[in-house]
Write a protein that holds these residues in place. Structure first.
Motif, mmCIF file in Angstrom:
data_model
loop_
_atom_site.group_PDB
_atom_site.id
_atom_site.type_symbol
_atom_site.label_atom_id
_atom_site.label_comp_id
_atom_site.label_asym_id
_atom_site.label_seq_id
_atom_site.Cartn_x
_atom_site.Cartn_y
_atom_site.Cartn_z
ATOM 1 N N ALA A 180 7.102 -12.427 -6.686
ATOM 2 C CA ALA A 180 6.438 -11.997 -5.457
ATOM 3 C C ALA A 180 6.839 -10.593 -5.029
ATOM 4 O O ALA A 180 7.876 -10.057 -5.435
ATOM 5 C CB ALA A 180 6.764 -12.973 -4.327
ATOM 6 N N ASN A 181 6.001 -10.060 -4.159
ATOM 7 C CA ASN A 181 6.317 -8.868 -3.375
ATOM 8 C C ASN A 181 6.183 -9.277 -1.911
ATOM 9 O O ASN A 181 5.086 -9.246 -1.348
ATOM 10 C CB ASN A 181 5.352 -7.734 -3.716
ATOM 11 N N PRO A 182 7.285 -9.695 -1.273
ATOM 12 C CA PRO A 182 7.198 -10.264 0.084
ATOM 13 C C PRO A 182 7.322 -9.241 1.205
ATOM 14 O O PRO A 182 7.597 -9.608 2.354
ATOM 15 C CB PRO A 182 8.379 -11.232 0.106
ATOM 16 N N ALA A 183 7.104 -7.949 0.927
ATOM 17 C CA ALA A 183 7.335 -6.916 1.935
ATOM 18 C C ALA A 183 6.455 -7.112 3.169
ATOM 19 O O ALA A 183 6.890 -6.911 4.303
ATOM 20 C CB ALA A 183 7.087 -5.539 1.317
ATOM 21 N N LYS A 184 5.204 -7.518 2.981
ATOM 22 C CA LYS A 184 4.290 -7.686 4.112
ATOM 23 C C LYS A 184 4.753 -8.812 5.033
ATOM 24 O O LYS A 184 4.672 -8.693 6.268
ATOM 25 C CB LYS A 184 2.880 -7.953 3.589
ATOM 26 N N ALA A 185 5.234 -9.916 4.451
ATOM 27 C CA ALA A 185 5.718 -11.035 5.269
ATOM 28 C C ALA A 185 6.918 -10.608 6.107
ATOM 29 O O ALA A 185 7.054 -11.014 7.273
ATOM 30 C CB ALA A 185 6.082 -12.217 4.376
ATOM 31 N N GLU A 186 7.777 -9.792 5.525
ATOM 32 C CA GLU A 186 8.943 -9.321 6.288
ATOM 33 C C GLU A 186 8.506 -8.372 7.395
ATOM 34 O O GLU A 186 9.026 -8.426 8.523
ATOM 35 C CB GLU A 186 9.935 -8.627 5.355
ATOM 36 N N ARG A 187 7.519 -7.527 7.122
ATOM 37 C CA ARG A 187 7.095 -6.520 8.094
ATOM 38 C C ARG A 187 6.335 -7.139 9.268
ATOM 39 O O ARG A 187 6.586 -6.792 10.437
ATOM 40 C CB ARG A 187 6.212 -5.490 7.390
ATOM 41 N N PRO B 50 2.545 -8.564 -7.283
ATOM 42 C CA PRO B 50 1.387 -7.925 -6.648
ATOM 43 C C PRO B 50 1.534 -7.856 -5.126
ATOM 44 O O PRO B 50 2.185 -8.703 -4.509
ATOM 45 C CB PRO B 50 0.225 -8.845 -7.037
ATOM 46 N N ALA B 51 0.930 -6.843 -4.537
ATOM 47 C CA ALA B 51 0.789 -6.805 -3.079
ATOM 48 C C ALA B 51 -0.428 -7.638 -2.688
ATOM 49 O O ALA B 51 -1.301 -7.922 -3.514
ATOM 50 C CB ALA B 51 0.638 -5.366 -2.600
#
Length: 644
Positions: free
Chosen positions: A270-277, A123-124
């Motif tokens: 996980a979907n860790p895209a936000k943490a990376e961004r 999930p996001a």
């Protein structure tokens, strides 16, 4: 660092200490094994369920950054719903409210991927939360509270939703420690169903996420949540195969359909895209490398520990099972090693966690060096050295401010307070007493001197406005809840046994015979004892002022009566009127001495007001002594009192 005795908190705490010294880790009910070797200077007791405990520590430490890793309910055997919600949500809300008007740079909260519940497959952060357990509900509620305080009220807070974190110091009931322990023995444990997928993220990467979140904290991050996971879906079948490969184990893995927690989902990643961004975070440790590091750590740690002892599941920590011994030392060089030996023997006998704080009150002997030698051999020992002799009362207070256990025991360093009595103190404490004091039924001293001491305590008890136990000295066990109130009493002219009685709570006594000083001669003498008596009476009694008022009224009445009698005698029998200077001299001497006595009593009270008004620090720490090293106390100003 709230929750420093837990798995995530313990690793983060150690990582922070490796970078800087001004780090304080809070402890409450967690096992202390993760804090082995950590100085008591860096730990502090805090009960999140007690607003007074939270407020007292925040006032003392004044933190700029807070990492919150305290939680309850993540393990299947932690199923007390009331405690889950109070620990994970209600206490968090109260803590956030208490931070509203404080200067804070960042508050980073350890959330959980369990917040997503049924919606667990990649999930996001803004996807729907669908919690499926009490633990998940409490953590989801916590993330919403953080969002409110960050977005609506401007607090610098954010929430890290952690996935399947593994690494050193993890509870030994968990999958990865069990896998590593079996690998050390050259075999594989049974696994949950092979198609169950998890997102395993190594603890070092998680620590980096906490640090990046604190470093990047600003209005754009306030109130946000971040998924902290690798984004890689690893089934337990794949994990078993990888473990067999990297550990060179030929055994076929076994899978048990009934294993796991009732709320576990089959696909959980996980979907860790936000943490990376927004944080610039990405995991750096491949699973194979993390497994090897974890296995190597457990292999080394199990050389001196029992695997089964390192879990809350079968060895839940008992309440009222930790003590801080605080010893006020002055001219006690020879007694210090014996005191340490006897204390350790007592603590081991009754089976409590402990720390020992020796306070060297600027003793002219070599006591500080003795404390240093003991601290080098025993990590449970902390030493404090004062800049001058402030007295035993200040020494006890200095130690209490650093105590991190559930209760403290106060002892004089001359061994006149027998450490063996502590066993009886603990028994009374566990039966419900908040304060257990030693009652000196007999002293090994001349009969007439013992009689003087007993007489003073009885006179003091009659004069005092607070019920003071007779024949009770400073030797006592004081529960943490009582100690917090004692430390809030700001008197500079501190009389501990009076303050201890003043705060109240459930107090009981234990009779003992007070022996003679084992080494040297006592520094007390008649002048000092009179000073102690004055300190006690003028701190806890206004009776001398009441007596002065009564004597003044009596003298006035007597003067009026004498004047009337003189007039009447003069009128009825002039020859009988007193003549000469003798009568006048006696009257002048009587009223003059009474005036001087009154001025003296008023002066004593005014002197105490003057001392309090100056607001000087009750003590000044010069050195801390730990792990065989002597460090300047000014390196740790964070631990000082607010007014130091």
């Amino acid at each position: 660092m709230i929750g420093a005795s837990g798995f995530i908190g313990g690793n983060l705490f150690r990582a922070l200490l490796a970078r800087r010294e001004d780090v304080i880790g809070t402890v409450f009910s967690g096992s202390p094994w993760r804090l082995a070797g950590v100085s008591a200077l860096n730990t502090a007791f805090m009960n999140l369920h007690d607003p007074n405990s939270v407020r007292a520590l925040l006032n003392r430490v004044k933190p700029k950054v807070i990492f919150h890793c305290a939680a309850f309910g993540a393990y299947s055997f932690e199923n007390d719903a009331d405690r889950i919600h109070h620990t994970n949500y209600i206490s968090l809300v109260k803590l956030l409210e208490s931070l509203d008007h404080r200067e804070l740079n960042a508050f980073i909260h350890a959330g959980s991927s369990s917040e997503y519940g049924f919606n667990a497959a990649g999930p996001a952060e803004d996807d729907r939360l669908s919690p499926n357990s009490h633990y998940a509900v409490s953590k989801a509620a916590a993330s919403l509270a953080l969002a409110y305080h960050g977005k609506a009220r401007g607090l610098p807070v954010c929430n890290l939703r952690l996935y399947s974190v593994y690494g050193p110091y993890e509870d030994s009931s968990r999958l990865m420690p069990v896998l590593c322990e079996h690998a050390v023995r050259g075999c594989l444990p049974p696994f949950a169903p092979a198609n169950t997928a998890r997102d395993f993220v190594y603890i070092d990467d998680v620590i980096e996420a906490f640090l990046l979140a604190a470093a990047h904290m600003g209005p754009d991050l306030a109130g946000e949540s971040f998924n902290i996971g690798t984004g890689e879906k690893t089934t337990l079948g794949n994990l078993a195969a990888l473990a067999g490969k990297v550990f060179d184990i030929q055994e076929e893995p076994r899978f048990t359909p009934s294993a796991g927690r009732s709320w576990d989902m089959e696909q959980w990643y996980a979907n860790p895209a936000k943490a990376e961004r927004l944080l610039g975070w990405r995991p750096r440790t491949p699973l194979a490398q993390g497994l090897i590091s974890c296995r190597d750590w457990w292999r080394e740690h199990l050389r001196h520990a029992q695997f089964q002892e390192l879990t809350k599941k079968t060895h839940a920590r008992k309440s009222k099972n930790s003590l801080t011994a605080i010893i006020a030392c002055y001219r006690d060089e020879e007694a210090i090693p014996i005191m340490h030996e006897r204390l350790v023997a007592v603590f081991n006998k009754i089976g409590v966690e402990y720390e020992i704080i020796f306070v060297d009150d600027c003793s002219p002997d070599n006591g500080r060096e003795r404390i240093r030698e003991i601290s080098a051999a025993d990590p449970h020992v902390l030493g404090i050295s004062h800049s001058r002799n402030f007295g035993s009362q200040a020494a006890f207070r200095s130690g209490m401010e650093l105590a991190s256990k559930e209760a403290c025991v106060l002892l004089d360093g001359d061994l006149q307070d027998p450490p063996e009595i502590i066993e009886q103190f603990v028994e009374k404490w566990r039966q419900g007493a908040d304060v257990v004091y030693g009652r000196r039924v007999k002293r090994e001293m001349p009969f007439w001197l013992d009689l003087c001491y007993k007489g003073f305590y009885r006179i003091f008890a009659m004069l005092s406005e607070v019920a003071i136990p007779k024949d009770a000295g400073d030797f006592s066990l004081i529960d943490r809840s009582v100690m917090q109130w004692i430390l809030q009493c700001e008197e500079r002219d501190f009389f501990l046994r009076g303050i201890r009685a003043y705060v109240g709570f459930n107090q009981v006594g234990v009779d003992y015979v007070r022996p003679e000083r084992m080494f040297g001669r006592s520094t007390n003498n008649w002048i000092r004892n009179i000073g102690w008596a004055k300190k006690a009476i003028f701190s806890f009694s206004r009776t001398p002022l009441h007596m002065l008022t009564f004597l003044g009224g009596l003298a006035f009445a007597g003067s009026v009566g004498l004047a009337l009698a003189s007039v009447i005698i003069r009128l009825l029998a002039p020859e009988s009127t007193p003549k000469g200077m003798t009568f006048l001299s006696l009257l002048i001497m009587l009223f003059g001495s009474a005036t001087l006595l009154g001025l003296g009593l008023l002066g004593e009270y005014l002197g105490k007001v003057f001392e309090e008004a100056k607001a000087r620090p009750p003590f000044i720490r010069k050195h801390f002594i730990m792990h065989g090293r002597i460090k300047p106390a000014d390196a740790r100003p964070i631990q000082a009192r607010d007014d130091q």
